[in-house]
Scaffold this active site. Structure first.
Site, PDB file in Angstrom:
ATOM      1  N   GLY A  39      -8.687  -5.509 -21.020  1.00 27.37           N
ATOM      2  CA  GLY A  39      -8.935  -4.932 -19.696  1.00 27.37           C
ATOM      3  C   GLY A  39      -7.900  -3.895 -19.277  1.00 27.37           C
ATOM      4  O   GLY A  39      -7.198  -3.311 -20.105  1.00 27.37           O
ATOM      5  N   GLU A 200       4.158   8.590   1.203  1.00 29.65           N
ATOM      6  CA  GLU A 200       3.677   7.261   1.603  1.00 29.65           C
ATOM      7  C   GLU A 200       3.272   7.293   3.080  1.00 29.65           C
ATOM      8  O   GLU A 200       4.026   7.754   3.924  1.00 29.65           O
ATOM      9  CB  GLU A 200       4.772   6.207   1.349  1.00 29.65           C
ATOM     10  CG  GLU A 200       4.565   4.858   2.005  1.00 29.65           C
ATOM     11  CD  GLU A 200       3.237   4.169   1.681  1.00 29.65           C
ATOM     12  OE1 GLU A 200       2.848   4.123   0.513  1.00 29.65           O
ATOM     13  OE2 GLU A 200       2.576   3.691   2.640  1.00 29.65           O
ATOM     14  N   HIS A 435      27.936 -18.221 -17.557  1.00 31.52           N
ATOM     15  CA  HIS A 435      28.724 -17.094 -17.072  1.00 31.52           C
ATOM     16  C   HIS A 435      29.109 -16.229 -18.261  1.00 31.52           C
ATOM     17  O   HIS A 435      29.456 -16.765 -19.312  1.00 31.52           O
ATOM     18  CB  HIS A 435      29.992 -17.598 -16.379  1.00 31.52           C
ATOM     19  CG  HIS A 435      30.877 -16.500 -15.891  1.00 31.52           C
ATOM     20  ND1 HIS A 435      30.548 -15.740 -14.785  1.00 31.52           N
ATOM     21  CD2 HIS A 435      32.049 -16.017 -16.362  1.00 31.52           C
ATOM     22  CE1 HIS A 435      31.501 -14.837 -14.602  1.00 31.52           C
ATOM     23  NE2 HIS A 435      32.424 -14.984 -15.538  1.00 31.52           N
TER      24      HIS A 435
HETATM   25  P1  NAI Z   1      -0.602  -0.480  -3.356  1.00 28.49           P
HETATM   26  O1  NAI Z   1      -1.484  -1.089  -2.348  1.00 28.49           O
HETATM   27  O2  NAI Z   1       0.548  -1.246  -3.907  1.00 28.49           O
HETATM   28  O3  NAI Z   1       0.011   0.883  -2.755  1.00 28.49           O
HETATM   29  C1  NAI Z   1      -0.782   1.933  -2.264  1.00 28.49           C
HETATM   30  C2  NAI Z   1       0.036   2.703  -1.227  1.00 28.49           C
HETATM   31  O4  NAI Z   1      -0.639   3.901  -0.879  1.00 28.49           O
HETATM   32  C3  NAI Z   1       0.238   1.923   0.059  1.00 28.49           C
HETATM   33  O5  NAI Z   1       1.626   1.840   0.278  1.00 28.49           O
HETATM   34  C4  NAI Z   1      -0.489   2.764   1.104  1.00 28.49           C
HETATM   35  O6  NAI Z   1       0.136   2.720   2.370  1.00 28.49           O
HETATM   36  C5  NAI Z   1      -0.440   4.165   0.503  1.00 28.49           C
HETATM   37  N1  NAI Z   1      -1.478   5.112   0.953  1.00 28.49           N
HETATM   38  C6  NAI Z   1      -2.802   4.870   1.148  1.00 28.49           C
HETATM   39  N2  NAI Z   1      -3.449   6.010   1.518  1.00 28.49           N
HETATM   40  C7  NAI Z   1      -2.520   7.007   1.551  1.00 28.49           C
HETATM   41  C8  NAI Z   1      -2.572   8.421   1.862  1.00 28.49           C
HETATM   42  N3  NAI Z   1      -3.704   9.056   2.179  1.00 28.49           N
HETATM   43  N4  NAI Z   1      -1.419   9.129   1.784  1.00 28.49           N
HETATM   44  C9  NAI Z   1      -0.255   8.503   1.456  1.00 28.49           C
HETATM   45  N5  NAI Z   1      -0.165   7.186   1.159  1.00 28.49           N
HETATM   46  C10 NAI Z   1      -1.276   6.441   1.193  1.00 28.49           C
HETATM   47  O7  NAI Z   1      -1.582   0.037  -4.511  1.00 28.49           O
HETATM   48  P2  NAI Z   1      -1.272   0.562  -5.992  1.00 28.49           P
HETATM   49  O8  NAI Z   1       0.148   0.925  -6.136  1.00 28.49           O
HETATM   50  O9  NAI Z   1      -2.303   1.582  -6.277  1.00 28.49           O
HETATM   51  O10 NAI Z   1      -1.541  -0.728  -6.865  1.00 28.49           O
HETATM   52  C11 NAI Z   1      -2.852  -1.318  -6.894  1.00 28.49           C
HETATM   53  C12 NAI Z   1      -2.771  -2.792  -7.155  1.00 28.49           C
HETATM   54  O11 NAI Z   1      -2.310  -3.044  -8.459  1.00 28.49           O
HETATM   55  C13 NAI Z   1      -1.823  -3.491  -6.191  1.00 28.49           C
HETATM   56  O12 NAI Z   1      -2.472  -4.635  -5.698  1.00 28.49           O
HETATM   57  C14 NAI Z   1      -0.653  -3.870  -7.048  1.00 28.49           C
HETATM   58  O13 NAI Z   1      -0.066  -5.079  -6.609  1.00 28.49           O
HETATM   59  C15 NAI Z   1      -1.279  -4.013  -8.424  1.00 28.49           C
HETATM   60  N6  NAI Z   1      -0.287  -3.704  -9.458  1.00 28.49           N
HETATM   61  C16 NAI Z   1       0.784  -4.521  -9.626  1.00 28.49           C
HETATM   62  C17 NAI Z   1       1.750  -4.229 -10.554  1.00 28.49           C
HETATM   63  C18 NAI Z   1       2.933  -5.118 -10.680  1.00 28.49           C
HETATM   64  O14 NAI Z   1       2.957  -6.164 -10.062  1.00 28.49           O
HETATM   65  N7  NAI Z   1       3.967  -4.748 -11.435  1.00 28.49           N
HETATM   66  C19 NAI Z   1       1.679  -3.019 -11.394  1.00 28.49           C
HETATM   67  C20 NAI Z   1       0.552  -2.224 -11.085  1.00 28.49           C
HETATM   68  C21 NAI Z   1      -0.389  -2.579 -10.169  1.00 28.49           C
END
Ligand code: NAI
Length: 457
Positions: A39, A200, A435
């Site tokens: 996936g 952001e 440590h």
């Molecule tokens: P996200 O929800 O973490 O972040 C998206 C961001 O875009 C938010 O902060 C939002 O306020 C902002 N945003 C929305 N519209 C906007 C605009 N027009 N202009 C500027 N900013 C805007 O989503 P993301 O980073 O795309 O990740 C998607 C999913 O994948 C999340 O649920 C994340 O937890 C998961 N993920 C987790 C990872 C990890 O745990 N290491 C790695 C990759 C993804």
């Protein structure tokens, strides 16, 4: 029409884990996948991101090494890096394919649609076939969200999938979204040499994750020190001839960009699944399920398509549980205490958290903190920016933790186990930690919480 006990749609971390567990439990299972096993996570998410993270990490430590008297003058061979990424993905995918084959899971390549309860139509390269099953599990994952005015084209406007293909290293990259994906990939491209601006919408980074104000401030400082420009409280509105238009409280502005990465969240893949035909409901974009993952009798949904944290390990956990539920249908649904799900974000420094967010620690909850700058090992490694924080309830039981600093993604496992096993801060304080190591930071945070700090005032 092929008949089986269980048919699973989607071979990501939710679906393939459910398939393997069902097979281990002696249940006949067919797994339908339209692209690649593993996936998004394995093919265009977690695994290639971490491969890029690892490959570029040394570039982010050049100044630290220079302080130590070691000079690094790296040269990036993008073609070789691309090949390496696909080798990593190929090797991990090969492992999953082998595991499923060894367990006796039948894998069908094609796109499945529900045509009625327990009935699927699968479009394969060779034509169409039907599958009927006593139980169907939907594990179809999610897709990057597009912004109006910034449609993905793989050239100027990238999704995370495009960015992971490393099409080029743009001179100027604008990242829309200061969430998990935007910051992980933004920091990678910065290390590769791009000038990076993160736009952001909200007034802080990682707004959806629950990171504390203090933790976010550490990250913000570190990103600024890496030369990443942050534009908080700014909304991306569309493309211009030379870049992106953003709107802030001061009006509109144009940011020049050679590439724009849009990372504003992901949307569950519910379209075209034939959910109506099977009597399932979609609300707020996710398949509605009960605590035991059932959307209707005999139809289950797990992973991103069911909502909740969009994390591979949450999806796999649900895969294991749904398999056990299907294999033992008379057992009560899992329910009970919510699972403890850690999050790990691979920025530089890393951010990891679990349980109750630190900033929500009110009432009888107590927080213990320990700064990386007080840890001998952090000094030895030249990385002293970061913070350990733990939170305990009125009985001293650990209910949450947040770590910002090197290896946070690994360190959080100890805190997650402590929270999951309902250990107390005293238990953590009495466990001897080697440590000099980074895990001592958690131990010191426990000592601080208990009012007997050791290596801090
Ligand atoms: P996200 O929800 O973490 O972040 C998206 C961001 O875009 C938010 O902060 C939002 O306020 C902002 N945003 C929305 N519209 C906007 C605009 N027009 N202009 C500027 N900013 C805007 O989503 P993301 O980073 O795309 O990740 C998607 C999913 O994948 C999340 O649920 C994340 O937890 C998961 N993920 C987790 C990872 C990890 O745990 N290491 C790695 C990759 C993804």
């Amino acid at each position: 029409m092929e008949r089986t006990r269980v048919a699973i749609v989607g071979g990501g971390p939710a679906g393939y884990v459910a398939a393997r567990r069902l097979a281990q439990l002696g249940v006949e299972v067919v797994l339908v996948e339209k692209r690649h096993l593993g996936g998004t996570c394995l093919n265009e998410g977690c695994i290639p991101t971490k491969a890029l993270y690892a490959a570029t990490s040394p570039l982010g430590h050049r100044e630290t090494f220079a302080r130590m008297g070691i000079s690094l003058s790296p040269a990036v061979d993008a073609a070789r890096l691309r090949t390496w990424l696909s080798e990593v993905v190929g090797a991990v995918r090969g492992g999953v394919e082998k595991l499923l084959a060894q367990s006796g899971v039948e894998v069908v390549s094609g796109e499945a649609t529900l045509v009625g309860p327990g009935r699927l139509r699968v479009r394969t390269p060779a034509g169409e076939e039907g599958i009927s099953a006593d139980a169907v599990v939907l594990a179809t994952g999610s897709t990057p969200i597009e912004l109006p005015g910034l449609p993905f084209d793989g050239e100027r406007v990238w999704s995370s999938t495009d960015a992971l293909l490393l099409p080029r290293i743009p001179d100027r990259l604008v990242v829309i979204g200061g969430g998990v994906i935007g910051l992980e990939l933004g920091t990678v491209y910065r290390r590769l040499g791009s000038a990076v601006v993160v736009v952001e919408l909200l007034d802080r980074l990682l707004p959806g994750v629950g990171v504390s104000r203090r933790g976010e401030a550490v990250l913000r400082r570190a990103l600024a020190a890496q030369g990443i420009e942050l534009r908080l409280g700014a909304r991306a509105e569309g493309l211009t001839a030379d870049g992106v238009k953003i709107r802030t409280t001061n009006g509109t502005e144009e940011l020049p960009a050679d590439a724009v990465l849009v990372a504003v969240g992901r949307r569950p893949n519910v379209d075209g699944l034939g959910l109506e035909a099977a009597g399932a409901r979609v609300e707020r974009g996710v398949v509605v399920t009960d605590d035991g993952f059932a959307a209707t009798p005999g139809l289950y949904a797990i992973g991103d398509v069911r909502g909740g944290w969009m994390l591979a390990h949450k999806a796999s956990h649900e895969g294991l549980l749904v398999a056990e539920r299907i294999a033992a249908p008379t057992a009560p649904p899992p329910g009970g205490a919510a699972p403890v799900i850690p999050q790990a974000i691979f920025t530089q420094p890393e951010v990891a958290l679990v349980g109750t967010p630190i900033d929500e620690a009110a009432g009888g909850l107590r927080v213990g903190r320990f700064p990386l700058a007080a840890l001998g090992r952090a000094w030895a490694q030249g990385e002293t920016e970061g913070l350990f924080q733990i939170v305990a309830d009125e009985n001293g039981r650990l209910v949450g933790a947040e770590i910002v600093g090197p290896h946070a993604s690994d360190l959080i496992a100890e805190a997650a186990l402590a929270v999951s096993a309902r250990l107390t801060a005293e238990d953590l304080a009495r466990a001897v930690h080697a440590h000099p190591t980074f895990p001592e930071g958690l131990w010191e945070a426990a000592l601080a919480l208990l009012g007997r700090p050791l290596h801090r005032g």
